[in-house]
Motif scaffolding. Structure first.
Motif, mmCIF file in Angstrom:
data_model
loop_
_atom_site.group_PDB
_atom_site.id
_atom_site.type_symbol
_atom_site.label_atom_id
_atom_site.label_comp_id
_atom_site.label_asym_id
_atom_site.label_seq_id
_atom_site.Cartn_x
_atom_site.Cartn_y
_atom_site.Cartn_z
ATOM 1 N N MET A 54 46.371 48.110 22.069
ATOM 2 C CA MET A 54 46.194 48.112 23.526
ATOM 3 C C MET A 54 45.369 46.901 23.936
ATOM 4 O O MET A 54 44.316 46.645 23.367
ATOM 5 N N SER A 55 45.861 46.147 24.903
ATOM 6 C CA SER A 55 45.120 44.982 25.377
ATOM 7 C C SER A 55 43.980 45.427 26.272
ATOM 8 O O SER A 55 43.924 46.558 26.745
ATOM 9 N N SER A 56 43.041 44.493 26.502
ATOM 10 C CA SER A 56 41.925 44.807 27.382
ATOM 11 C C SER A 56 42.419 45.127 28.792
ATOM 12 O O SER A 56 41.833 45.948 29.497
ATOM 13 N N ARG A 57 43.521 44.489 29.193
ATOM 14 C CA ARG A 57 44.051 44.780 30.527
ATOM 15 C C ARG A 57 44.585 46.205 30.589
ATOM 16 O O ARG A 57 44.400 46.907 31.586
ATOM 17 N N ASP A 58 45.252 46.667 29.533
ATOM 18 C CA ASP A 58 45.782 48.029 29.507
ATOM 19 C C ASP A 58 44.664 49.060 29.565
ATOM 20 O O ASP A 58 44.861 50.178 30.037
ATOM 21 N N ALA A 59 43.465 48.712 29.053
ATOM 22 C CA ALA A 59 42.363 49.664 29.027
ATOM 23 C C ALA A 59 41.733 49.868 30.393
ATOM 24 O O ALA A 59 40.990 50.828 30.596
ATOM 25 N N LEU A 60 42.018 48.982 31.352
ATOM 26 C CA LEU A 60 41.441 49.120 32.678
ATOM 27 C C LEU A 60 42.154 50.210 33.471
ATOM 28 O O LEU A 60 43.358 50.409 33.316
ATOM 29 N N PRO A 61 41.437 50.903 34.321
ATOM 30 C CA PRO A 61 42.086 51.890 35.198
ATOM 31 C C PRO A 61 42.839 51.172 36.302
ATOM 32 O O PRO A 61 42.691 49.951 36.471
ATOM 33 N N PRO A 62 43.647 51.880 37.082
ATOM 34 C CA PRO A 62 44.280 51.242 38.253
ATOM 35 C C PRO A 62 43.199 50.834 39.255
ATOM 36 O O PRO A 62 42.617 51.676 39.936
ATOM 37 N N LEU A 63 42.912 49.540 39.303
ATOM 38 C CA LEU A 63 41.740 49.064 40.040
ATOM 39 C C LEU A 63 41.819 49.353 41.533
ATOM 40 O O LEU A 63 40.789 49.551 42.179
ATOM 41 N N ALA A 64 43.044 49.378 42.079
ATOM 42 C CA ALA A 64 43.172 49.637 43.512
ATOM 43 C C ALA A 64 42.685 51.035 43.881
ATOM 44 O O ALA A 64 42.354 51.293 45.039
ATOM 45 N N CYS A 65 42.622 51.926 42.905
ATOM 46 C CA CYS A 65 42.222 53.306 43.176
ATOM 47 C C CYS A 65 40.702 53.508 43.151
ATOM 48 O O CYS A 65 40.208 54.550 43.608
ATOM 49 N N LEU A 66 39.975 52.547 42.609
ATOM 50 C CA LEU A 66 38.541 52.757 42.414
ATOM 51 C C LEU A 66 37.782 52.826 43.735
ATOM 52 O O LEU A 66 36.838 53.605 43.873
ATOM 53 N N ARG A 67 38.173 52.017 44.723
ATOM 54 C CA ARG A 67 37.486 52.080 46.029
ATOM 55 C C ARG A 67 37.711 53.425 46.688
ATOM 56 O O ARG A 67 36.790 53.997 47.303
ATOM 57 N N ALA A 68 38.924 53.938 46.575
ATOM 58 C CA ALA A 68 39.206 55.250 47.154
ATOM 59 C C ALA A 68 38.384 56.328 46.462
ATOM 60 O O ALA A 68 37.835 57.227 47.110
ATOM 61 N N PHE A 69 38.266 56.237 45.138
ATOM 62 C CA PHE A 69 37.471 57.225 44.393
ATOM 63 C C PHE A 69 36.004 57.132 44.779
ATOM 64 O O PHE A 69 35.350 58.158 45.047
ATOM 65 N N GLU A 70 35.462 55.925 44.841
ATOM 66 C CA GLU A 70 34.043 55.765 45.170
ATOM 67 C C GLU A 70 33.742 56.296 46.568
ATOM 68 O O GLU A 70 32.739 56.987 46.784
ATOM 69 N N ALA A 71 34.602 55.984 47.532
ATOM 70 C CA ALA A 71 34.378 56.446 48.907
ATOM 71 C C ALA A 71 34.523 57.953 49.006
ATOM 72 O O ALA A 71 33.727 58.626 49.677
ATOM 73 N N ALA A 72 35.532 58.526 48.339
ATOM 74 C CA ALA A 72 35.731 59.979 48.385
ATOM 75 C C ALA A 72 34.567 60.712 47.725
ATOM 76 O O ALA A 72 34.109 61.754 48.215
ATOM 77 N N ALA A 73 34.055 60.168 46.615
ATOM 78 C CA ALA A 73 32.925 60.800 45.938
ATOM 79 C C ALA A 73 31.660 60.705 46.782
ATOM 80 O O ALA A 73 30.866 61.654 46.845
ATOM 81 N N ARG A 74 31.462 59.576 47.446
ATOM 82 C CA ARG A 74 30.270 59.381 48.275
ATOM 83 C C ARG A 74 30.275 60.301 49.489
ATOM 84 O O ARG A 74 29.243 60.863 49.865
ATOM 85 N N HIS A 75 31.447 60.478 50.091
ATOM 86 C CA HIS A 75 31.549 61.310 51.295
ATOM 87 C C HIS A 75 31.860 62.776 50.974
ATOM 88 O O HIS A 75 31.739 63.630 51.860
ATOM 89 N N ALA A 76 32.279 63.029 49.725
ATOM 90 C CA ALA A 76 32.782 64.368 49.369
ATOM 91 C C ALA A 76 33.908 64.772 50.319
ATOM 92 O O ALA A 76 34.016 65.927 50.733
ATOM 93 N N SER A 77 34.767 63.814 50.638
ATOM 94 C CA SER A 77 35.842 64.075 51.605
ATOM 95 C C SER A 77 36.898 62.984 51.491
ATOM 96 O O SER A 77 36.579 61.800 51.568
ATOM 97 N N PHE A 78 38.169 63.389 51.315
ATOM 98 C CA PHE A 78 39.262 62.424 51.356
ATOM 99 C C PHE A 78 39.452 61.888 52.770
ATOM 100 O O PHE A 78 39.780 60.721 52.961
#
Length: 303
Positions: A1-25
């Protein structure tokens, strides 16, 4: 597995961080200008990629799983570092620049008058002013320090530490001498409501600075004024007050120069201690540059 394959879908991280911070989608979507369903899909994609749930869905709302709690701390730290470094590079690596965020009113009435003294003491520092009315809407990556009125322990902006610039200040009814020349002296608090024009701020951020509250806190009889001028901009109303159009509530330390020069006068002798205080806001976990340290020391010592 390349280092790129080990990364999560980066576009989703902002949505996750905001949803976790607000506890609301829904609130995360509002912040990111996405629909609630789009945020939900991005979270589902991230959970599928990681092979484990990040949220527990309950009838009362969202709750992070233990894995989600740990991942949130990591993602939040990485995004914060990325924002800080991006902002630094966008300033073209110029470590002499200092970006100050403030409301339009504070920037024009107080900060602009104080800055010449700072610039004479620190001629190598280049100042950039960012005006945003509500500190809760600030992007922490876009500025270095903020100057706002702050009600301690009540409306703390996320990710910012507040230090009082003025330790004490009063709120007074003020107007211009030209207004009094045209309309006559204001005899008392009842006369103000009956014959004069009150400047009324229609802005949720200034709800703690209202005419009704100012009257009632001092035991003065209150009723709706016969004449008013309303706007959702405190700066607009303050400019109108200086132009002789009415009477407004203002902070005496903030307006110190205009009161000393008699551009403004107190319309009534009554004053009320301000619940908020002019404060220096510093982004938490930010590396303090030399310009940030110099301005912080100057503004806290000078004011």
């Amino acid at each position: 597995m390349s280092s790129r394959d080990a990364l999560p879908p980066l576009a989703c991280l902002r949505a996750f961080e905001a949803a976790a911070r607000h506890a609301s989608f829904t609130q995360a979507g509002s912040e990111l200008h996405l629909t609630q369903s789009a945020v939900s899909r991005q979270i589902k994609r991230l959970e599928d990629d990681l092979g484990r749930p990040l949220f527990e869905r309950h009838y009362e709302g969202l709750r992070l799983t233990p894995a989600g709690e740990h991942y949130f701390r990591v993602v939040q730290r990485l995004l914060r570092d990325l924002r800080d470094e991006t902002a630094r590079l966008r300033r073209r690596g110029d470590d002499r620049q200092l970006t100050l965020a403030s409301s339009p009113t504070i920037a024009s009435i107080w900060l602009a008058r104080q800055l010449p003294d700072f610039q004479r003491a620190h001629p190598h520092i280049e100042i950039r002013i960012l005006t945003v009315e509500d500190p809760h809407r600030l992007d922490l990556a876009e500025f270095d320090l903020g100057i706002y009125y702050h009600v301690p322990h009540e409306v703390d902006p996320t990710g910012l530490d507040a230090e009082a610039i003025f330790s004490h200040e009063d709120v007074a009814a003020v107007c211009s001498p030209a207004y009094l020349a045209r309309h006559g002296d204001i005899r008392d608090a009842d006369d103000l409501l009956a014959r004069h024009t009150l400047m009324v701020v229609e802005d949720h951020y200034h709800d703690w600075l209202t005419w009704e509250g100012w009257y009632q806190a001092q035991g003065l009889r209150w009723h709706a004024p016969e004449h008013s001028l309303r706007a959702n901009s405190f700066q607009l109303l303050m400019n109108a007050t200086l132009a002789g159009q009415g009477v407004t509530l203002g902070w005496t330390r903030l307006l110190e120069a205009d009161l000393a020069q008699r551009n403004l006068v107190q319309a009534l002798p009554h004053t009320l201690p301000s619940r908020g205080c002019l404060s220096l806001l510093t982004p938490q976990h930010r590396h303090l540059t030399e310009p940030m340290r110099a301005f912080r020391a100057w503004v806290l010592n000078t004011a």
